[in-house]
Write a protein that holds these residues in place. Structure first.
Motif, short mmCIF file in Angstrom:
data_model
loop_
_atom_site.label_atom_id
_atom_site.label_comp_id
_atom_site.label_asym_id
_atom_site.label_seq_id
_atom_site.Cartn_x
_atom_site.Cartn_y
_atom_site.Cartn_z
N THR A 33 0.85 -1.21 0.05
CA THR A 33 0.06 0.00 0.10
C THR A 33 0.83 1.20 0.07
N VAL A 34 1.98 1.30 0.70
CA VAL A 34 2.90 2.40 0.95
C VAL A 34 3.32 2.71 -0.32
N ALA A 35 3.77 1.41 -1.15
CA ALA A 35 4.47 1.91 -2.56
C ALA A 35 3.49 2.45 -3.61
N THR A 36 2.45 2.28 -3.50
CA THR A 36 1.51 2.78 -4.46
C THR A 36 1.54 4.47 -4.17
N HIS A 37 1.78 4.81 -2.96
CA HIS A 37 1.96 6.13 -2.90
C HIS A 37 2.97 6.93 -3.45
N LEU A 38 3.92 5.89 -3.58
CA LEU A 38 5.30 6.47 -3.99
C LEU A 38 5.63 6.35 -5.39
N LYS A 39 4.50 6.20 -6.36
CA LYS A 39 4.60 6.39 -7.74
C LYS A 39 5.00 7.63 -8.09
N GLY A 40 6.18 7.90 -9.09
CA GLY A 40 6.24 8.88 -9.38
C GLY A 40 7.16 10.09 -8.69
N VAL A 41 7.55 9.65 -7.59
CA VAL A 41 8.23 10.50 -6.51
C VAL A 41 9.97 10.48 -7.34
N LYS A 42 10.53 11.33 -6.90
CA LYS A 42 11.74 11.44 -7.86
C LYS A 42 13.04 10.59 -7.33
N GLY A 43 13.08 10.43 -6.04
CA GLY A 43 14.14 9.50 -5.72
C GLY A 43 13.94 8.08 -5.62
N ILE A 44 14.89 7.25 -5.26
CA ILE A 44 14.95 5.90 -5.20
C ILE A 44 13.95 5.51 -4.01
N VAL A 45 13.48 4.39 -4.22
CA VAL A 45 12.49 3.68 -3.13
C VAL A 45 13.05 2.35 -2.65
N VAL A 46 13.18 2.37 -1.30
CA VAL A 46 13.62 1.04 -0.88
C VAL A 46 12.81 0.45 0.23
N HIS A 47 12.51 -0.89 0.46
CA HIS A 47 12.03 -1.34 1.76
C HIS A 47 13.10 -2.12 2.43
N THR A 48 12.80 -2.54 3.56
CA THR A 48 13.78 -2.81 4.66
C THR A 48 13.48 -4.10 5.20
N SER A 49 12.54 -4.76 4.33
CA SER A 49 11.92 -6.18 4.98
C SER A 49 12.74 -7.49 4.52
N GLY A 50 12.66 -8.38 5.38
CA GLY A 50 13.55 -9.61 5.15
C GLY A 50 12.63 -10.61 4.29
N ALA A 51 11.24 -10.33 4.41
CA ALA A 51 10.33 -11.56 4.00
C ALA A 51 9.56 -10.92 2.81
N THR A 52 9.93 -9.86 2.11
CA THR A 52 8.91 -9.20 1.07
C THR A 52 9.77 -9.08 -0.03
N ALA A 53 9.05 -9.61 -1.12
CA ALA A 53 9.92 -9.51 -2.48
C ALA A 53 10.04 -8.14 -2.93
N MET A 54 11.39 -7.84 -3.67
CA MET A 54 11.39 -6.76 -4.12
C MET A 54 10.29 -6.00 -5.16
N ASP A 55 9.80 -6.89 -5.73
CA ASP A 55 8.60 -6.37 -6.86
C ASP A 55 7.34 -5.70 -6.32
N THR A 56 7.24 -6.00 -5.02
CA THR A 56 6.30 -5.57 -4.39
C THR A 56 6.27 -3.81 -4.42
N LEU A 57 7.40 -3.47 -4.64
CA LEU A 57 7.82 -2.16 -4.97
C LEU A 57 7.53 -1.54 -6.57
N ALA A 58 7.33 -2.57 -7.17
CA ALA A 58 7.44 -2.23 -8.82
C ALA A 58 6.78 -0.75 -9.23
N GLY A 59 7.39 0.07 -9.85
CA GLY A 59 6.90 1.39 -10.26
C GLY A 59 6.81 2.43 -9.33
N ALA A 60 7.41 2.16 -8.29
CA ALA A 60 7.64 3.32 -7.08
C ALA A 60 9.10 4.01 -7.59
#
Lengths: 254, 254
Positions: free
Chosen positions: A73-100
């Motif tokens: 859900t957080v990632a959907t709010h980060l579409k189109g932001v200028k910088g790079i987006v990272v999550h810090t989770s051990g158990a979550t696939a990277m592509d959960t952030l696709a498009g952010a």
């Protein structure tokens, strides 16, 4: 470097404070919990925010440190932001952030954090991953600000690492708990066991766990194991755990 | 004080060297293994012996540090000696020594010993027990030569302590081993987990294990647990251990 910190829990707190100490600017702390957001924002001289409308969309990096099931859900709010987006989770696939963001990836600190206990992040392994080489370079630079131990780890490998950490740490901690209960039932202090626990964890820093395994199961001391199981006859759960782990130790030695 | 050391393994070696360093004289080292007896005797300027006929029967203290199942036989050879007789075993009842020496008891160091790794015995809890008050006084004085942490623990309690140590240490070490295997299967280094293992053992020095429990089971994160079990579907043993310990963690939180 301008960073927006999303989350205000243990991981968010340790990372934001460390980024600040390394000279980065924490521009905003977003959190659903306004109280926690205010505390962390005050510690890092950032602005606390609760709505996505207030988000600074021009930061260099967005660090997501929220509960695993909130990352998407957080990632959907980060579409189109200028910088790079990272999550810090051990158990979550990277592509959960696709498009952010302008690129995305993972910055996973392999450590257990409590707000009240200082951690030397320099010695914490940071597992990183990115959507493409340019992002990887940026995330590596960010990770190296915090730690000497940065390793590229794929989403598949990270799942295994997280699972291995559950065995080595979550389950060990629970065994500490079970043994402290056993001692308390017999008017014995858990303090008596603490030096042994410390030494057990220290030994495997320089030798393989298989080499330094001790105890009745690895010695094949059936008499002691029988006595132990007898002591546990009214605790079916401990009895079961004792049998299963002892058998596993015996098998590992073959 | 004159001490006869019976045994030449890890515990015998650490104790004999520490006694020597505290000013006691190790007069003899008895061992079935002549090579080990010679090594330890050389380290402590003692005389190595292999036959009971050579035993110095006028020492102040006889420290038995042999395998548990050999203690009873050793004790039969120590009837009528002048000094006090102690064994160093966690799992052996004090009365196994009945009739030995001028008094008898237990001097159990609650620690794991390797010959190649130094241990600060001063911080190792020594659990002591004696056949009567006069012996307890003597054994307490001997224990205090070695350690700041001396506790009177009955044979019944010592059994529980030993069992609790199996849970907290032998089983934890095996979990380290299982996780290292899991990592190796996926080309990941166990080194990545070491700081987390250190921190997990460090946390419970100052907080209860129940308070600092982390991981999917304590969070009730069924989705992650389901994924983990799926990753383990071809490893029935790990699958079983994961389920059992996760359920135990869930129960402990109620």
């Amino acid at each position: 470097m301008n960073i927006v910190c999303i989350g205000s829990g243990n991981v968010a707190t340790h990372l934001a404070i460390a980024f600040k100490a390394m000279g980065a600017e924490i521009v905003q702390v977003w959190s659903q919990d306004s109280k926690n957001a205010e505390i962390l924002a005050a510690l890092t001289k950032a602005k606390p925010i609760q709505s996505w409308e207030e988000l600074d969309r021009s930061a260099d990096c967005y660090v997501i440190a929220v509960k695993d099931d909130a990352i998407e859900t957080v990632a959907t709010h980060l579409k189109g932001v200028k910088g790079i987006v990272v999550h810090t989770s051990g158990a979550t696939a990277m592509d959960t952030l696709a498009g952010a963001g302008s690129g995305y990836g993972v910055l996973y600190p392999l450590q257990t954090f409590s707000k009240t206990k200082a951690i030397d992040l320099k010695k914490v392994p940071f597992c990183i991953e990115a959507d493409r080489p340019e992002s990887l370079e940026k995330i590596a630079a960010i990770a190296q600000l915090l730690s000497h131990e940065v390793a590229e780890v794929s989403s598949e490998q990270r799942k295994i690492l997280h699972l291995a950490a559950v065995f080595a740490c979550n389950f060990s901690n629970h065994l500490y708990h079970l043994s402290s209960q056993l001692l308390a039932q017999h008017q014995l202090k858990f303090d008596l066991l603490k030096p042994l626990i410390t030494e057990t964890a220290a030994k495997i820093q320089y030798a393989s766990a298989a080499e330094v395994q001790t105890g009745p199961a690895v010695r094949g001391d059936e008499e002691t194991m029988r006595k132990h199981l007898d002591l546990l006859k009214d605790s079916p759960e401990l009895h079961h755990i004792y049998e299963l782990l002892s058998n596993s130790i015996k098998k590992a030695q073959r």
